[in-house]
Design an enzyme around this catalytic site. Structure first.
Site, mmCIF file in Angstrom:
data_model
loop_
_atom_site.group_PDB
_atom_site.id
_atom_site.type_symbol
_atom_site.label_atom_id
_atom_site.label_comp_id
_atom_site.label_asym_id
_atom_site.label_seq_id
_atom_site.Cartn_x
_atom_site.Cartn_y
_atom_site.Cartn_z
ATOM 1 N N HIS A 70 -104.072 1.402 -42.297
ATOM 2 C CA HIS A 70 -104.272 2.321 -43.538
ATOM 3 C C HIS A 70 -105.005 1.288 -44.596
ATOM 4 O O HIS A 70 -104.775 0.216 -44.897
ATOM 5 C CB HIS A 70 -102.944 2.728 -43.940
ATOM 6 N N ASP A 72 -104.853 3.025 -47.836
ATOM 7 C CA ASP A 72 -104.383 3.336 -49.402
ATOM 8 C C ASP A 72 -103.255 2.394 -49.614
ATOM 9 O O ASP A 72 -102.671 1.569 -48.802
ATOM 10 C CB ASP A 72 -103.962 4.863 -49.161
ATOM 11 N N GLU A 136 -100.649 6.439 -45.795
ATOM 12 C CA GLU A 136 -99.825 5.871 -45.059
ATOM 13 C C GLU A 136 -98.638 5.283 -46.254
ATOM 14 O O GLU A 136 -97.483 5.504 -46.069
ATOM 15 C CB GLU A 136 -100.031 4.514 -44.345
ATOM 16 N N GLU A 137 -99.172 5.241 -47.184
ATOM 17 C CA GLU A 137 -98.200 4.871 -48.445
ATOM 18 C C GLU A 137 -97.613 6.166 -49.210
ATOM 19 O O GLU A 137 -96.629 6.238 -49.996
ATOM 20 C CB GLU A 137 -98.762 3.979 -49.457
ATOM 21 N N GLU A 165 -99.881 -3.470 -39.189
ATOM 22 C CA GLU A 165 -98.942 -3.592 -40.221
ATOM 23 C C GLU A 165 -98.517 -4.998 -40.361
ATOM 24 O O GLU A 165 -98.303 -5.690 -39.405
ATOM 25 C CB GLU A 165 -97.804 -2.624 -40.022
ATOM 26 N N HIS A 354 -96.462 -4.987 -51.819
ATOM 27 C CA HIS A 354 -95.940 -4.099 -52.754
ATOM 28 C C HIS A 354 -95.548 -4.703 -54.149
ATOM 29 O O HIS A 354 -94.878 -4.356 -55.098
ATOM 30 C CB HIS A 354 -94.899 -3.276 -52.261
#
Length: 382
Positions: A70, A72, A136-137, A165, A354
């Site tokens: 992903h 995003d 995905e997020e 990931e 994050h």
């Protein structure tokens, strides 16, 4: 032969402000690069979410290797807390800074670069498929799910899939994921009758009922783990009443729990248990409890075998470390891919994902490309 630089590509993607569900230009960068390398690309956008499907090789080939990832990213938090521009992709002391640098634009850049160079240098007898989502997020409703729905309609098939990931806790190469725990949330609203706290017999206080219910749920031993999974967990994450008065018994109170469950359980089975326990408390207290449940994903396992052996061999060859087979962590889009084909996850060290000042070691991005390239080579050499 000119090689595709995964660090440059990571930087180009980080400069795209693709805070979920915004595409931010990231998929456009990838589509242009992949089409120039001979990949057939299709935008599979749905529900305001941008997704990209790319295939090199014939459609419907008997053997195909897939990558999933992903572009995003999660929100920045307070931009003033960042020491580097969040979308600047600046490199300092061997680290590339920016939102999504670890989770997971570097992973996407590594498998895109590996795939382009592989099909250019040694065109395989088979297909290489890339599925890249912008959801995905976020809610993850119109991302990888939309891609897989479209693939089913179009007759596109991955034989196996690697999700890029971040999977390594501390050292590059130390862990791959062969499964994931299931995840679900449940919201409870217990309703009684409001009244004066000096006359509790004239009211029906929902608070003791909620306290009893949360204690029953939190104290229950769901299981003791399995061969490949840790013990399932249940966490009470909030109890909210919003009553600022000390002389009023409230009419209702609310709570929320989160369950991470292994392959002993299903979301349906746990949902039945939660509602049954709520009904028992209502019978004891005379309250009424409404239960709302959202199952984010079921537990799944790709049993150790050819796919995990293939990836583990490549990881050890490039890092000197034999990766642990794990099912730890939260959820990922592998929970959707597992219904399409066998799936394993392997990627970078995820310590700063994050976080403020999210960053990735540039040498690890280069190393990850080499691992993915070896996986492709070994897979099609079989």
């Amino acid at each position: 032969m000119t090689q595709t630089d995964p660090v440059d590509l990571t930087a180009a993607l980080v400069r795209c402000p693709s805070v979920t569900p915004e595409e931010g230009g990231a998929l456009t960068v990838l589509q242009t690069l992949l089409e120039n390398a001979g990949f057939a690309c299709t935008r599979v956008d749905r529900g305001g979410v941008s997704n990209l499907f790319a295939r090199w090789g014939d459609k419907g080939h008997a053997r195909s290797f897939g990558f999933n990832g992903h572009t995003d990213v999660v929100p920045l938090g307070n931009p003033d807390d960042w020491s580097m521009p969040p979308f600047g992709a600046k490199i300092k002391d061997g680290m590339l800074y920016g939102r999504g640098s670890t989770d997971m634009k570097s992973g996407v850049a590594a498998f895109v670069a590996a795939a382009i160079d592989f099909v250019t240098d040694t065109p395989p007898d088979g297909a290489v498929i890339l599925t890249i989502t912008g959801d995905e997020e976020g809610d993850a409703i119109d991302g990888t799910v939309a891609l897989l729905d479209w693939m089913a309609i179009e007759g596109e098939q991955m034989s196996v899939c690697l999700v890029g990931e971040p999977t390594c806790p501390d050292r590059m190469g130390e862990m791959m994921k062969i499964g994931r725990r299931g995840s679900m949330n449940a919201w409870f609203k217990v309703t009684g009758t409001q009244g004066h706290s000096a006359y509790p017999h004239r009211a029906l206080n929902p608070m003791p009922a909620m306290a009893r219910l949360m204690d029953v749920l939190a104290s229950h031993e769901l299981d003791r783990g399995t061969d490949h999974f840790d013990t399932s967990t249940l966490a009470v994450v909030t109890i909210d009443t919003g009553n600022s008065a000390t002389n009023v018994i409230p009419a209702e109170t609310r709570a929320c729990i989160n369950i991470r469950f292994n392959d002993i359980h299903t979301g349906e089975g746990l949902s039945y248990w939660l509602r049954d326990e709520a009904a028992k408390v209502d019978a004891a207290f005379g309250t009424r409890t409404d239960v709302k449940i959202k199952i984010s994903g079921e537990a799944f396992l790709t049993p150790p075998g050819p796919l995990s052996d293939l990836i583990g061999k490549a990881v050890k060859a490039e890092t000197g470390i034999a990766p642990e087979l794990s099912t730890s962590g939260g959820t990922s889009d592998a929970r959707f891919v597992k219904d399409h084909c066998p799936v394993v996850e392997f990627g970078l060290v995820g310590q700063t994902m994050h976080a403020v000042d999210e960053r990735v070691a540039v040498d690890q991005v280069v190393q990850l490309k080499a691992i993915y390239a070896r996986i492709l080579k070994d897979y099609f050499a079989q």
